[in-house]
Design a protein around this motif. Sequence first.
Motif, PDB file in Angstrom:
ATOM      1  N   ASN A   1      80.662  65.318  25.020  1.00  0.00           N
ATOM      2  CA  ASN A   1      80.824  63.863  25.040  1.00  0.00           C
ATOM      3  C   ASN A   1      80.535  63.354  26.453  1.00  0.00           C
ATOM      4  OD1 ASN A   1      81.438  61.215  24.500  1.00  0.00           O
ATOM      5  ND2 ASN A   1      83.443  61.642  23.582  1.00  0.00           N
ATOM      6  N   PRO A   2      79.281  63.377  26.881  1.00  0.00           N
ATOM      7  CA  PRO A   2      78.950  63.022  28.269  1.00  0.00           C
ATOM      8  C   PRO A   2      79.207  61.560  28.617  1.00  0.00           C
ATOM      9  CG  PRO A   2      76.953  63.283  26.957  1.00  0.00           C
ATOM     10  CD  PRO A   2      78.090  63.764  26.111  1.00  0.00           C
ATOM     11  N   ASP A   3      79.220  60.683  27.608  1.00  0.00           N
ATOM     12  CA  ASP A   3      79.425  59.262  27.897  1.00  0.00           C
ATOM     13  C   ASP A   3      80.820  58.964  28.424  1.00  0.00           C
ATOM     14  OD1 ASP A   3      76.880  58.534  27.284  1.00  0.00           O
ATOM     15  OD2 ASP A   3      77.315  57.870  25.247  1.00  0.00           O
ATOM     16  N   ARG A   4      81.775  59.856  28.219  1.00  0.00           N
ATOM     17  CA  ARG A   4      83.119  59.634  28.763  1.00  0.00           C
ATOM     18  C   ARG A   4      83.062  59.505  30.279  1.00  0.00           C
ATOM     19  NH1 ARG A   4      87.542  63.650  27.315  1.00  0.00           N
ATOM     20  NH2 ARG A   4      88.825  61.926  28.101  1.00  0.00           N
ATOM     21  N   LEU A   5      82.394  60.428  30.938  1.00  0.00           N
ATOM     22  CA  LEU A   5      82.280  60.381  32.402  1.00  0.00           C
ATOM     23  C   LEU A   5      81.325  59.276  32.843  1.00  0.00           C
ATOM     24  CD1 LEU A   5      83.124  61.694  35.070  1.00  0.00           C
ATOM     25  CD2 LEU A   5      81.160  63.229  34.862  1.00  0.00           C
ATOM     26  N   ARG A   6      80.246  59.099  32.102  1.00  0.00           N
ATOM     27  CA  ARG A   6      79.269  58.062  32.463  1.00  0.00           C
ATOM     28  C   ARG A   6      79.880  56.667  32.475  1.00  0.00           C
ATOM     29  NH1 ARG A   6      74.737  60.431  28.335  1.00  0.00           N
ATOM     30  NH2 ARG A   6      73.737  61.954  29.746  1.00  0.00           N
ATOM     31  N   LEU A   7      80.720  56.379  31.485  1.00  0.00           N
ATOM     32  CA  LEU A   7      81.328  55.044  31.402  1.00  0.00           C
ATOM     33  C   LEU A   7      82.595  54.929  32.236  1.00  0.00           C
ATOM     34  CD1 LEU A   7      80.151  52.703  29.699  1.00  0.00           C
ATOM     35  CD2 LEU A   7      79.324  54.929  28.959  1.00  0.00           C
ATOM     36  N   SER A   8      83.172  56.065  32.637  1.00  0.00           N
ATOM     37  CA  SER A   8      84.371  56.018  33.461  1.00  0.00           C
ATOM     38  C   SER A   8      84.036  55.831  34.931  1.00  0.00           C
ATOM     39  CB  SER A   8      85.196  57.296  33.278  1.00  0.00           C
ATOM     40  OG  SER A   8      86.395  57.241  34.006  1.00  0.00           O
ATOM     41  N   VAL A   9      82.955  56.451  35.396  1.00  0.00           N
ATOM     42  CA  VAL A   9      82.554  56.371  36.804  1.00  0.00           C
ATOM     43  C   VAL A   9      81.243  55.612  36.903  1.00  0.00           C
ATOM     44  CG1 VAL A   9      81.968  57.658  38.884  1.00  0.00           C
ATOM     45  CG2 VAL A   9      83.701  58.543  37.316  1.00  0.00           C
TER      46      VAL A   9
END
Length: 314
Positions: free
Chosen positions: A232-240
């Motif tokens: 689930n790479p979008d978790r980090l992309r949308l968090s930072v």
Amino acid sequence: MKRFLFFLVCFSVAFSEGSFSQSMYRFRFEEPWSFSLQAGPSQYFGDLYALWQYSEGIQPDYNAGISARYTFGTNLKARADVSYYQISGQDVNADPRSGRIPRDLNFRARNWEAAFLVEYYYKPVKVYNITREFINPYLFFGIGATTNDPTAWYRDQWVDLRPLRTENERYSDLVMVFPMGLGLKYKVNVYMDFFIEGNYRFTLSDYLDDVSTFNISGYYEELIADYVSGENPDRLRLSVRQPGYLLPNGEPNVDLIRNRRGAPRRGSGDSRLDEPGARYDGYFTLNVGAEIYFSQDIWDNWIFRHRGRGFRFW
């Protein structure tokens, strides 16, 4: 002949008075139910916008709703609301003192709200409608719930944030709200009022905007694990989203985030932990609307009366 004329005059006067009384009586109804439509701008208050602390201007969205009211006291009405509203926020318009510009975060939410309220009027409302006050200020408060579905604009599309758990938190899609505010009504005619009111909602959530914690230090390893594994790479992309923690291609700089132990900034702090500067989110609406008082004779005496001869004010 004189006696006949005397009775004729008396009959005419009595008939005229009776007709006048009957004509006025049809507007003397006292009906407890009324319904209204209202709309206007909405304004979000939270981690991506703080009018009270900084000078960030007005960033309005919109809302619209319907209400049902029931008069149960001399100055009191019960009210049920259903409304649809949009709120949004972003770092672009942030005051530099807020420290928000480097985060580069944004959100938009389109939610439904339902609430039950009590209205208190300055002047009596349990009266015949023909004697209703022309100007009547009021205040109100209540309890309700709103859906909670924040999204973020990322790579030319709106992405749902709640399922991603960008702060490793499974927050609810329903939030309790406490609406309260002030209003002013103007009597247009026997059957209708115009009104304007301001309504602020206190909430029990700091996730209307998907932003709460001060930084990602408490959960950055889990975000990185989902990113590296591709699960689930979008978790980090949308968090930072801070430019200083991104690679030239726009992807998160995993090594830098690890070395800084999750320092990338998120919000003002978790309200549940009593962190300095932390507070729950809220939103405000400023609406204008029309309230219709329903009665048995509304169709004959207002809707269909004088049809084709223009609108009549009483």
